[in-house]
Write an enzyme that holds these catalytic residues in place. Structure first.
Site, mmCIF file in Angstrom:
data_model
loop_
_atom_site.group_PDB
_atom_site.id
_atom_site.type_symbol
_atom_site.label_atom_id
_atom_site.label_comp_id
_atom_site.label_asym_id
_atom_site.label_seq_id
_atom_site.Cartn_x
_atom_site.Cartn_y
_atom_site.Cartn_z
ATOM 1 N N LYS A 81 -31.542 -30.076 49.530
ATOM 2 C CA LYS A 81 -31.382 -28.635 49.303
ATOM 3 C C LYS A 81 -32.734 -27.927 49.275
ATOM 4 O O LYS A 81 -32.874 -26.813 49.790
ATOM 5 C CB LYS A 81 -30.630 -28.382 47.994
ATOM 6 C CG LYS A 81 -30.457 -26.901 47.652
ATOM 7 C CD LYS A 81 -29.697 -26.132 48.721
ATOM 8 C CE LYS A 81 -29.655 -24.623 48.460
ATOM 9 N NZ LYS A 81 -28.748 -24.247 47.377
ATOM 10 N N SER A 134 -28.563 -25.852 42.412
ATOM 11 C CA SER A 134 -29.824 -26.204 43.083
ATOM 12 C C SER A 134 -30.832 -26.506 41.992
ATOM 13 O O SER A 134 -31.280 -25.605 41.277
ATOM 14 C CB SER A 134 -30.306 -25.037 43.956
ATOM 15 O OG SER A 134 -29.397 -24.796 44.995
ATOM 16 N N LYS A 163 -37.126 -19.960 42.434
ATOM 17 C CA LYS A 163 -36.921 -21.263 41.804
ATOM 18 C C LYS A 163 -36.813 -22.378 42.837
ATOM 19 O O LYS A 163 -37.484 -23.405 42.745
ATOM 20 C CB LYS A 163 -35.668 -21.204 40.930
ATOM 21 C CG LYS A 163 -35.260 -22.505 40.269
ATOM 22 C CD LYS A 163 -34.073 -23.154 40.975
ATOM 23 C CE LYS A 163 -32.829 -22.314 40.931
ATOM 24 N NZ LYS A 163 -31.663 -22.992 41.567
#
Length: 306
Positions: free
Chosen positions: A182, A108, A250
């Site tokens: 994502k 990701s 993140k």
């Protein structure tokens, strides 16, 4: 010389490399071994590769050597900085990847980095696909991950025999679109986990039996994949990670923080995602960043004095 792409993929001829054998990566790589593919692994901690070695995987000393040997290289590492170092730096994967070979990044990461990698790969006559996944440790083990792919559509189709071993791939568009998908996925997951955590804390304070509560609401509008995957774990205080809480900081940050200049026309205001990032950041501040994302309930409990 015949190049790996577009020659059809087959266990007998396609040589696969894998970098990143954490909770998700190891499970995903094992499906390729089980299907009979030759798999070479680079691991910064070689001892973590023992289980995959017992299945027939080979170990190499560097990303460069791995890339030199392989037709398709998968990466599944922690964050964009790791991806950049492993792929783009002088001793990275692209320095020795052969013409026609394909790099698939399951990390990701950021859409802008995916586009940078794609451009660099094409300059070398290689291909790059950004293909982050969703489904957690259970999806990885069961081969039921959702895979979001960005890049050349024909290359994604070519890779389908490999993707099908790990889950279901959806082609999202040009390079970077897999990563954008994502980020959107994580915004929804984060919101679901916040709602699930608050719902359980409220129900417990109201004196409800949490398992009966979950059974009652699962069939209604509150039912969700997040509840199916994480509800029982929350109730049972099982915070083992399928994905680390610190990675949600993140991932959600990629959606709400200042973006690269080439993305500045795509900035949107996301107050819920910003709050979600703060909540997961609180988990990290509490020393719980290595717990699973379902541990978000501990933050709501702390706020309520538990």
């Amino acid at each position: 010389m015949e190049t790996p792409y577009p020659k059809p993929i087959s266990p007998a001829e396609t040589r696969i490399g894998w970098i990143g054998i954490g909770i998700m990566g190891a499970a995903m790589a094992s499906h390729l071994l089980s299907a009979g593919y030759s798999l070479t692994i680079y691991a910064r901690t070689p001892s973590k590769a023992s289980s995959l070695q017992s299945q027939g995987a080979h170990i190499t000393d560097s990303p460069q050597e791995l890339a030199r040997r392989c037709d398709v290289v998968f990466t599944m590492v922690g964050n964009p900085q790791d991806v950049k170092q492993i792929v783009l730096e002088t001793n990275g994967v692209l320095s020795t990847l052969n013409p026609g070979a394909v790099l698939v990044d399951h990390t990701s990461s950021s859409p802008s980095l995916a586009r940078e990698i794609y451009a660099s790969a094409r300059k070398k006559g290689c291909w790059s696909i950004d293909a982050p996944v969703s489904g957690g440790d259970i999806g990885a083990r069961e081969g039921k991950l959702a895979i979001f792919a960005g890049g050349e559509s024909s290359v994604v189709e070519w890779l389908k025999p490999l993707f099908d071993l790990m889950g279901r791939v959806t082609y999202m568009g040009e390079a970077g679109c897999g990563q954008s998908c994502k980020i959107g996925n994580q915004i929804i997951v984060g919101a679901n986990l916040m709602g699930l955590s608050e719902g359980f804390v409220f129900a417990e304070k109201a004196g409800l039996d949490l398992r009966k509560y979950m059974e009652a609401v699962t069939g209604g509008g509150a039912g969700s994949m997040a509840m199916e995957l994480y509800g029982g774990r929350m109730i049972g205080r099982d915070f083992k990670p399928g994905g680390f809480a610190e990675y949600m900081v993140k991932d959600m940050g990629l959606g709400v923080d200042v973006v690269h200049e080439d993305d500045d026309g795509k900035v949107v205001v996301l107050p819920g995602a910003a709050l979600g990032k703060q909540m997961f950041s609180a988990m990290v501040a509490n020393g719980d960043g290595k717990l699973g994302t379902q541990g978000l309930i501990t933050v709501v409990e702390r706020i309520n004095g538990k």
